[in-house]
Every structure is written in structure tokens, then in C-alpha cells.
Design an enzyme around this catalytic site. Structure first.
Site, PDB file in Angstrom:
ATOM      1  N   HIS A   1      -7.280  -6.092   1.062  1.00 59.05           N
ATOM      2  CA  HIS A   1      -6.105  -5.260   1.308  1.00 59.05           C
ATOM      3  C   HIS A   1      -5.342  -5.691   2.565  1.00 59.05           C
ATOM      4  O   HIS A   1      -4.379  -5.050   2.946  1.00 59.05           O
ATOM      5  CB  HIS A   1      -6.564  -3.798   1.466  1.00 59.05           C
ATOM      6  CG  HIS A   1      -5.502  -2.771   1.266  1.00 59.05           C
ATOM      7  ND1 HIS A   1      -4.923  -2.514   0.036  1.00 59.05           N
ATOM      8  CD2 HIS A   1      -4.908  -1.907   2.133  1.00 59.05           C
ATOM      9  CE1 HIS A   1      -4.037  -1.547   0.150  1.00 59.05           C
ATOM     10  NE2 HIS A   1      -3.996  -1.165   1.406  1.00 59.05           N
TER      11      HIS A   1
ATOM     12  N   ASP B   1     -10.180  -5.735  -3.141  1.00 56.94           N
ATOM     13  CA  ASP B   1      -9.615  -4.670  -2.316  1.00 56.94           C
ATOM     14  C   ASP B   1     -10.525  -3.446  -2.383  1.00 56.94           C
ATOM     15  O   ASP B   1     -10.783  -2.908  -3.467  1.00 56.94           O
ATOM     16  CB  ASP B   1      -8.216  -4.328  -2.860  1.00 56.94           C
ATOM     17  CG  ASP B   1      -7.422  -3.395  -1.969  1.00 56.94           C
ATOM     18  OD1 ASP B   1      -8.015  -2.487  -1.360  1.00 56.94           O
ATOM     19  OD2 ASP B   1      -6.183  -3.562  -1.909  1.00 56.94           O
TER      20      ASP B   1
ATOM     21  N   SER C   1       0.832  -1.201   0.000  1.00 53.65           N
ATOM     22  CA  SER C   1       0.000   0.000   0.000  1.00 53.65           C
ATOM     23  C   SER C   1       0.873   1.260   0.000  1.00 53.65           C
ATOM     24  O   SER C   1       1.608   1.495  -0.954  1.00 53.65           O
ATOM     25  CB  SER C   1      -0.964  -0.056   1.188  1.00 53.65           C
ATOM     26  OG  SER C   1      -1.985   0.907   1.066  1.00 53.65           O
TER      27      SER C   1
END
Length: 282
Positions: free
Chosen positions: A256, A223, A147
Site C-alpha cells: 500500500h 496490500d 487509498s
């Protein structure tokens, strides 16, 4: 450097350490896993940069990298994501301030004094690793992240292609100039001049001429941040235009979380290990 803890794992040593950072003006903690190795061996170094709200502990506790690192003989280093301490400014938001350093060197007040994570990860911590871990072969380094940390890994590798021989990411923020997380962070840390943001945007760096040989990205198609914040299709377009070999794997049903990361972590470690296996000649 102070040792906070060490424990044995898969025949190697998982350590957590703390030192006084000149880059951030604070104490900084980081984790290092050193796999089992023969005396005098020199091992490649793989960096893992974590995402928003995280510290070194998230990947250490949930990343499931140690078995692969032990089997393949790879050191893994996991820094923190920002400076810490009562005197460090904060925004009381998950996506800015403490836990959200975005791997930039801030130029705006009150952030500029402490939020210098680019200098910390690119310069200060590698020098400390080289000095304190003699088995670390700093001529064979790879970098990966998740991320915000995927953004950090991509941009650091693109700015330092001679240092990092491999780069991969899990669900990275690939174009901070084109998403809300990036606009908030880069605007706050660097000010309104968007030209100053370009060295912290993987797609912009590639458009401006930065190159690496290849990139591996895993992205879950479930996600929740995929469409608005991550936008991997922009990286695919940038790499295609630049002739960079991008392997973008859309993983069905994955989100995620570290459940996603841990599923594919061993494959990423192996991918890096293959590219870090041999010393450069000359």
C-alpha cells in the site's frame, strides 16, 4: 495566495502555496507542478488526492510524477487531505479528523465548520488554480488518488463527469459503506443516515446511475488493507453491471506504500495525458 517555496525540476517548477480557505475556514497548503512550456501554452490539469495521514508533501516527495508530467506537458495539483490548525477539531486517530478529511462536506458537529473538503476540492481550489495559473486549461482536467484519495478521486469524478475527462486510482477505498474506514468516517462526519453516505461511495454512486467512460485502478495483491478495507472486486462488479470500462490491474507483490505508487505513477500520468490531449469541440 502565498508562495511557500518553488524549485526547478525537469525544466518545470515545483511550487508549494498557501491561502486562506473560505470552505474550511483555515489556511490550506497545496502543491502544483508546472512543466516546461511555451509562452501562451495551455496545459491539462491532473489532480492527485492523497490518503490517510498525508499532506500534499507525501506525493510531492515520494510520488515520482515530475519526469512524466514534464515529458507529457501535464500540470499536477496536490491538495492537502484535511483542514489544519490548533482550532480545528481532531480525534487523535489516524483514520478520522486531521489528515483524514475523506473528501466530504461534514454535517455533524464539531466537524461541520471546517471539514468541507468536497467543496474545497470540487469548487474553491479549482477556481484558485484557474485564477492564478493562466497556463492551466481547466477544460481538460483529470483526477487520481491513493487509498482515501482514490475514494475521493472516484467519487468526485462520478459526481462531475463533465468536468473530469479521466479518473484513475491506486488502491482506492471503493465502497466506504462496506468497510470499517468508511463507516467510521462517514458516520462521524455525516451522521447515522446511511442514505446520506451514498454520494461518497463509488459503488453506490454507480448503482444510483452515476457514470464515467472508463476507470484505471492499480492494486497491489500484497496490500495489507486489500481484503477488509479496499475490496476492489466490488468496484469491478459495479462497473460490469453499469457498462463502465474498468481496467483493474492486480500488481503481484506490491503493498500500500509509495513504493507501489511511484512504480506505476508514470503509467497513470501517461494514461491521463492521452485522454486529456485534445480540447473538446462544441
Amino acid at each position: 495566495m502565498e508562495t511557500i517555496s518553488t524549485s526547478k525540476a525537469y525544466g518545470g517548477t515545483q511550487g508549494v502555496y498557501r491561502h486562506a480557505s473560505t470552505a474550511t475556514g483555515t489556511d490550506m497548503s497545496f502543491a502544483v507542478y508546472v512543466p516546461p512550456h511555451d509562452d501562451g501554452a495551455r496545459l491539462p490539469v491532473l489532480w492527485f488526492l492523497s490518503g490517510l495521514t498525508c499532506t500534499h508533501a507525501n506525493v510531492m516527495d515520494k510520488g515520482e510524477y515530475r519526469r512524466a508530467c514534464a515529458e507529457l506537458g501535464v500540470i499536477l495539483v496536490a491538495p492537502d487531505t484535511s483542514p489544519r490548525g490548533d482550532d480545528v477539531p481532531d480525534d487523535d486517530a489516524y483514520d478520522f479528523g486531521k489528515g483524514a478529511g475523506f473528501y466530504v462536506d461534514a454535517t455533524q458537529e464539531p466537524w461541520a465548520a471546517n471539514f468541507r473538503m468536497r467543496s474545497y476540492v470540487e469548487d474553491e481550489l479549482p477556481a484558485l488554480i484557474a485564477a492564478r495559473f493562466p497556463m492551466a486549461d481547466m477544460g481538460r482536467q483529470g483526477i487520481m488518488g491513493h487509498s482515501m484519495g482514490g475514494h475521493g478521486a472516484l467519487t468526485i469524478a462520478l459526481r462531475n463527469p463533465d468536468r473530469f475527462r479521466s479518473v484513475s486510482a491506486f488502491a482506492p477505498i471503493v465502497a466506504p459503506l462496506q468497510c470499517a474506514w468508511g463507516e467510521k468516517a462517514l458516520g462521524g462526519y455525516l451522521g447515522p443516515d446511511r442514505m446520506a453516505w451514498r454520494s461518497y461511495d463509488a459503488c453506490a454512486l454507480i448503482a444510483d446511475g452515476a457514470r464515467v467512460a472508463e476507470i484505471l485502478v492499480d492494486q497491489g495483491d500484497a496490500d495489507g488493507f486489500l481484503a477488509e478495507q479496499l475490496k476492489p472486486e466490488l468496484l469491478a462488479e459495479a462497473c460490469a453491471a453499469a457498462g463502465i470500462g474498468l481496467t483493474l490491474r492486480m500488481q503481484p507483490g506490491y503493498d500500500h506504500s509509495y513504493n507501489f505508487i511511484s512504480t506505476f505513477m508514470g503509467e497513470h500520468v501517461a494514461w491521463h495525458a492521452e485522454r486529456l490531449a485534445y480540447r473538446r469541440v462544441g
